[in-house]
Motif scaffolding. Structure first.
Motif, PDB file in Angstrom:
ATOM      1  N   ARG A   1     -27.136  12.580 -16.423  1.00  0.00           N
ATOM      2  CA  ARG A   1     -26.090  11.946 -15.617  1.00  0.00           C
ATOM      3  C   ARG A   1     -25.744  10.564 -16.147  1.00  0.00           C
ATOM      4  NH1 ARG A   1     -28.030  13.334  -9.397  1.00  0.00           N
ATOM      5  NH2 ARG A   1     -27.081  15.431  -9.280  1.00  0.00           N
ATOM      6  N   LYS A   2     -26.771   9.823 -16.498  1.00  0.00           N
ATOM      7  CA  LYS A   2     -26.555   8.473 -17.020  1.00  0.00           C
ATOM      8  C   LYS A   2     -25.750   8.526 -18.314  1.00  0.00           C
ATOM      9  CE  LYS A   2     -29.071   4.249 -18.276  1.00  0.00           C
ATOM     10  NZ  LYS A   2     -30.420   3.627 -18.410  1.00  0.00           N
ATOM     11  N   MET A   3     -26.091   9.467 -19.169  1.00  0.00           N
ATOM     12  CA  MET A   3     -25.390   9.604 -20.444  1.00  0.00           C
ATOM     13  C   MET A   3     -23.929  10.001 -20.226  1.00  0.00           C
ATOM     14  SD  MET A   3     -24.406  12.278 -22.712  1.00  0.00           S
ATOM     15  CE  MET A   3     -24.010  12.382 -24.447  1.00  0.00           C
ATOM     16  N   LEU A   4     -23.678  10.943 -19.306  1.00  0.00           N
ATOM     17  CA  LEU A   4     -22.316  11.404 -19.044  1.00  0.00           C
ATOM     18  C   LEU A   4     -21.464  10.316 -18.392  1.00  0.00           C
ATOM     19  CD1 LEU A   4     -22.991  15.053 -17.803  1.00  0.00           C
ATOM     20  CD2 LEU A   4     -22.212  14.319 -20.059  1.00  0.00           C
ATOM     21  N   GLU A   5     -22.068   9.511 -17.543  1.00  0.00           N
ATOM     22  CA  GLU A   5     -21.338   8.400 -16.919  1.00  0.00           C
ATOM     23  C   GLU A   5     -20.834   7.420 -17.958  1.00  0.00           C
ATOM     24  OE1 GLU A   5     -24.108   6.844 -14.127  1.00  0.00           O
ATOM     25  OE2 GLU A   5     -23.856   8.516 -12.701  1.00  0.00           O
ATOM     26  N   LYS A   6     -21.566   7.303 -19.045  1.00  0.00           N
ATOM     27  CA  LYS A   6     -21.190   6.377 -20.114  1.00  0.00           C
ATOM     28  C   LYS A   6     -20.303   7.029 -21.169  1.00  0.00           C
ATOM     29  CE  LYS A   6     -23.171   3.442 -23.736  1.00  0.00           C
ATOM     30  NZ  LYS A   6     -24.426   3.011 -24.426  1.00  0.00           N
ATOM     31  N   GLU A   7     -20.599   8.279 -21.516  1.00  0.00           N
ATOM     32  CA  GLU A   7     -19.980   8.900 -22.686  1.00  0.00           C
ATOM     33  C   GLU A   7     -18.924   9.963 -22.375  1.00  0.00           C
ATOM     34  OE1 GLU A   7     -20.540   7.685 -25.500  1.00  0.00           O
ATOM     35  OE2 GLU A   7     -22.478   6.675 -25.368  1.00  0.00           O
ATOM     36  N   ALA A   8     -18.811  10.404 -21.109  1.00  0.00           N
ATOM     37  CA  ALA A   8     -17.888  11.498 -20.801  1.00  0.00           C
ATOM     38  C   ALA A   8     -16.855  11.141 -19.739  1.00  0.00           C
ATOM     39  CB  ALA A   8     -18.672  12.741 -20.374  1.00  0.00           C
ATOM     40  N   PHE A   9     -17.300  10.738 -18.558  1.00  0.00           N
ATOM     41  CA  PHE A   9     -16.365  10.479 -17.462  1.00  0.00           C
ATOM     42  C   PHE A   9     -15.253   9.491 -17.830  1.00  0.00           C
ATOM     43  CE2 PHE A   9     -19.798  12.292 -14.866  1.00  0.00           C
ATOM     44  CZ  PHE A   9     -19.075  13.095 -14.001  1.00  0.00           C
ATOM     45  N   PRO A  10     -15.556   8.387 -18.520  1.00  0.00           N
ATOM     46  CA  PRO A  10     -14.480   7.432 -18.841  1.00  0.00           C
ATOM     47  C   PRO A  10     -13.436   7.973 -19.811  1.00  0.00           C
ATOM     48  CG  PRO A  10     -16.662   6.409 -19.050  1.00  0.00           C
ATOM     49  CD  PRO A  10     -16.878   7.878 -18.938  1.00  0.00           C
ATOM     50  N   TYR A  11     -13.782   9.023 -20.564  1.00  0.00           N
ATOM     51  CA  TYR A  11     -12.895   9.511 -21.628  1.00  0.00           C
ATOM     52  C   TYR A  11     -12.288  10.879 -21.328  1.00  0.00           C
ATOM     53  CZ  TYR A  11     -15.626   5.891 -23.926  1.00  0.00           C
ATOM     54  OH  TYR A  11     -16.245   4.704 -24.223  1.00  0.00           O
ATOM     55  N   PHE A  12     -12.683  11.487 -20.223  1.00  0.00           N
ATOM     56  CA  PHE A  12     -12.284  12.872 -19.998  1.00  0.00           C
ATOM     57  C   PHE A  12     -10.775  13.038 -19.874  1.00  0.00           C
ATOM     58  CE2 PHE A  12     -11.653  16.639 -17.217  1.00  0.00           C
ATOM     59  CZ  PHE A  12     -12.045  17.586 -18.139  1.00  0.00           C
ATOM     60  N   LYS A  13     -10.108  12.133 -19.197  1.00  0.00           N
ATOM     61  CA  LYS A  13      -8.650  12.230 -19.077  1.00  0.00           C
ATOM     62  C   LYS A  13      -7.991  12.187 -20.454  1.00  0.00           C
ATOM     63  CE  LYS A  13      -4.624  10.257 -16.742  1.00  0.00           C
ATOM     64  NZ  LYS A  13      -4.106   9.192 -15.851  1.00  0.00           N
ATOM     65  N   GLU A  14      -8.502  11.324 -21.316  1.00  0.00           N
ATOM     66  CA  GLU A  14      -7.979  11.227 -22.686  1.00  0.00           C
ATOM     67  C   GLU A  14      -8.223  12.527 -23.447  1.00  0.00           C
ATOM     68  OE1 GLU A  14      -9.229   8.777 -26.726  1.00  0.00           O
ATOM     69  OE2 GLU A  14      -9.563   7.834 -24.772  1.00  0.00           O
ATOM     70  N   TRP A  15      -9.404  13.134 -23.271  1.00  0.00           N
ATOM     71  CA  TRP A  15      -9.705  14.405 -23.932  1.00  0.00           C
ATOM     72  C   TRP A  15      -8.763  15.508 -23.452  1.00  0.00           C
ATOM     73  CZ3 TRP A  15     -15.743  14.221 -22.998  1.00  0.00           C
ATOM     74  CH2 TRP A  15     -16.272  13.183 -23.770  1.00  0.00           C
ATOM     75  N   GLU A  16      -8.459  15.504 -22.158  1.00  0.00           N
ATOM     76  CA  GLU A  16      -7.527  16.494 -21.617  1.00  0.00           C
ATOM     77  C   GLU A  16      -6.145  16.328 -22.260  1.00  0.00           C
ATOM     78  OE1 GLU A  16      -7.669  18.801 -18.271  1.00  0.00           O
ATOM     79  OE2 GLU A  16      -9.299  19.112 -19.702  1.00  0.00           O
ATOM     80  N   GLU A  17      -5.720  15.095 -22.400  1.00  0.00           N
ATOM     81  CA  GLU A  17      -4.403  14.836 -22.993  1.00  0.00           C
ATOM     82  C   GLU A  17      -4.380  15.193 -24.473  1.00  0.00           C
ATOM     83  OE1 GLU A  17      -3.903  10.735 -22.080  1.00  0.00           O
ATOM     84  OE2 GLU A  17      -3.321  11.099 -19.977  1.00  0.00           O
ATOM     85  N   GLN A  18      -5.482  14.945 -25.158  1.00  0.00           N
ATOM     86  CA  GLN A  18      -5.565  15.233 -26.588  1.00  0.00           C
ATOM     87  C   GLN A  18      -5.882  16.694 -26.885  1.00  0.00           C
ATOM     88  OE1 GLN A  18      -8.500  12.467 -28.057  1.00  0.00           O
ATOM     89  NE2 GLN A  18      -7.065  10.742 -28.065  1.00  0.00           N
ATOM     90  N   ARG A  19      -6.218  17.443 -25.827  1.00  0.00           N
ATOM     91  CA  ARG A  19      -6.584  18.855 -25.972  1.00  0.00           C
ATOM     92  C   ARG A  19      -7.792  19.023 -26.896  1.00  0.00           C
ATOM     93  NH1 ARG A  19      -2.696  18.732 -22.493  1.00  0.00           N
ATOM     94  NH2 ARG A  19      -1.252  20.485 -22.284  1.00  0.00           N
ATOM     95  N   ASP A  20      -8.787  18.155 -26.720  1.00  0.00           N
ATOM     96  CA  ASP A  20      -9.936  18.210 -27.634  1.00  0.00           C
ATOM     97  C   ASP A  20     -11.116  17.427 -27.078  1.00  0.00           C
ATOM     98  OD1 ASP A  20     -11.186  18.900 -30.163  1.00  0.00           O
ATOM     99  OD2 ASP A  20     -11.007  16.791 -30.684  1.00  0.00           O
ATOM    100  N   ILE A  21     -12.317  17.960 -27.305  1.00  0.00           N
ATOM    101  CA  ILE A  21     -13.564  17.240 -27.056  1.00  0.00           C
ATOM    102  C   ILE A  21     -14.085  16.790 -28.420  1.00  0.00           C
ATOM    103  CG2 ILE A  21     -15.909  17.327 -26.107  1.00  0.00           C
ATOM    104  CD1 ILE A  21     -13.785  17.780 -24.001  1.00  0.00           C
ATOM    105  N   PRO A  22     -14.218  15.492 -28.667  1.00  0.00           N
ATOM    106  CA  PRO A  22     -14.626  15.049 -30.000  1.00  0.00           C
ATOM    107  C   PRO A  22     -16.012  15.533 -30.401  1.00  0.00           C
ATOM    108  CG  PRO A  22     -14.294  13.176 -28.498  1.00  0.00           C
ATOM    109  CD  PRO A  22     -13.998  14.402 -27.728  1.00  0.00           C
TER     110      PRO A  22
END
Length: 382
Positions: A18-39
């Motif tokens: 959870r700690k890792m996802l709060e830092k590395e996933a949640f803040p960027y998820f909207k951008e990933w959706e727009e880019q159609r890609d998970i880096p």
């Protein structure tokens, strides 16, 4: 409701994830959706922290733990969004188990350590333009020529298909086999295989950050050493692993229903109409009560199945029940909750809109609702 009574190690695994996802996933998820890609960097971070494929034996880089850790990973990724969890869970807990359970020592050494590290991404190619849930009807054919199979055919709707480094391809090595399923084999096609190319990235209604693509094989030259298990046994391997795949989908949509209801409860408590909170209207209260009841019933059932699966019980009928009922229930919850959001529910700035459009496909992939009902009926009546 928690997945189960977790021990200290499981609690620490979830907390660290959870700690890792709060830092590395949640803040960027909207951008990933727009880019159609998970880096790829995100996959590698999961691997670096030991979250990817923890069930793999220690000699191949895993932790050697049971399915409960995979269930925790699926739940926490799903809270970010199905676009994240679908591809990662497929790689970690649907594709790579074929290598681990049926692969040779050389195949395991070649593909598992880098898969655990997130340096390799995998896919499984079952669906074809003319064959979806009917796996015995696949038309992709592999003919052996010396030390190679010559593979011809096409696949569609392939999760991770656009970026996968290796793909487990469902094909016919004996097109004349009777019955047809006895001619099915599993071949691993690597990204640099001559004759293999990727088709277009598919534009979906939802799950925008999830990679879904077409795959094309034109005289693709696949080494015989890339055959998984025995020739002609592919259908049996698929049937053996579909229990876990469908359980994972049931768990994913269970989390989706919970998250959608949580968003809606928060919204109706804050939003006002006609001088009162929406939460104070009798219709709202009844709808929330009905959805919460169904969600709790689904959660209790899927938790039982996770425990039984960990104990290696055969629960094909029960998993089929969970997969169809929970996916259909989650679609109902998404629709009701969108309605309770009113016009705001239709706006992309509200999370409910994204989760609503992500839901319909869950009753289609990994076996449609109709296929699940057929399996249940067969178990009960035949």
């Amino acid at each position: 409701m928690e997945l189960f009574d977790m021990n200290t190690e499981q609690q620490e695994f979830r907390k660290a994830l959870r700690k890792m996802l709060e830092k590395e996933a949640f803040p960027y998820f909207k951008e990933w959706e727009e880019q159609r890609d998970i880096p790829r960097a995100f996959w590698e971070k999961l691997g670096e922290h030991g979250f990817l494929m923890p069930w793999v034996e220690e000699q191949y880089g895993g932790l050697g733990v049971d399915f409960s850790y995979s269930a925790i990973l699926t739940e926490e990724l799903e809270k970010v969004g199905v676009g994240v969890s679908s591809g990662i869970s497929l790689h970690a807990d649907i594709v790579c188990p074929y290598i681990a359970d049926y692969g040779t020592a050389e195949q395991k050494e070649k593909w598992l350590p880098k898969s655990v590290a997130g340096q390799l991404i995998s896919a499984i190619a079952m669906t074809e333009p003319g064959a979806g849930s009917d796996l015995a009807g696949v038309k992709t054919v592999a003919k052996r020529q010396g030390d190679y199979y010559i593979l011809n055919g096409s696949k569609t709707f392939i999760t991770n298909g656009g970026k996968a480094d290796f793909i487990v391809v469902v094909c016919k090595t004996d097109p004349d086999a009777k019955p047809a399923y006895r001619g099915i084999s599993l071949l691993v096609v690597e990204a640099d295989t001559p004759g293999f190319k990727r088709g277009k990235q598919l534009e979906k209604i939802g799950m925008h950050s999830g990679d879904t693509a077409e795959l094309i094989f034109e005289d693709a030259k696949v080494p015989v050493s890339n055959l998984i298990g025995q020739e002609g046994k592919g259908f049996y391997y698929l049937m053996d692993k579909l229990q876990q795949e469908r359980l994972l989908v049931a768990l994913q949509v269970m989390v989706e229903a919970e998250e959608i209801l949580k968003l809606t409860i928060q919204y109706v408590k804050e939003r006002q109409a006609f001088g009162s909170r929406i939460a104070d209207f009798q219709n709202t209260r009844f709808k929330i009560a009905e959805m919460a009841t169904e969600i709790d019933l689904g959660r209790s059932y899927v938790n039982q199945l996770v425990q039984k699966h960990i104990q290696k019980e055969e629960i094909v009928k029960e998993v089929s029940m969970a997969k169809w009922w929970i996916s259909e229930m989650a679609k109902r919850v998404a629709a009701e909750c969108l309605q309770l959001h009113g016009g705001y529910g239709y706006m992309e700035e509200y999370e409910i809109a994204r989760r609503y459009r992500d839901m319909p496909v869950t009753s289609i992939y990994a076996g449609t609702t109709e296929v699940m009902k057929g399996i249940i009926a067969k178990k009960l009546l035949d």
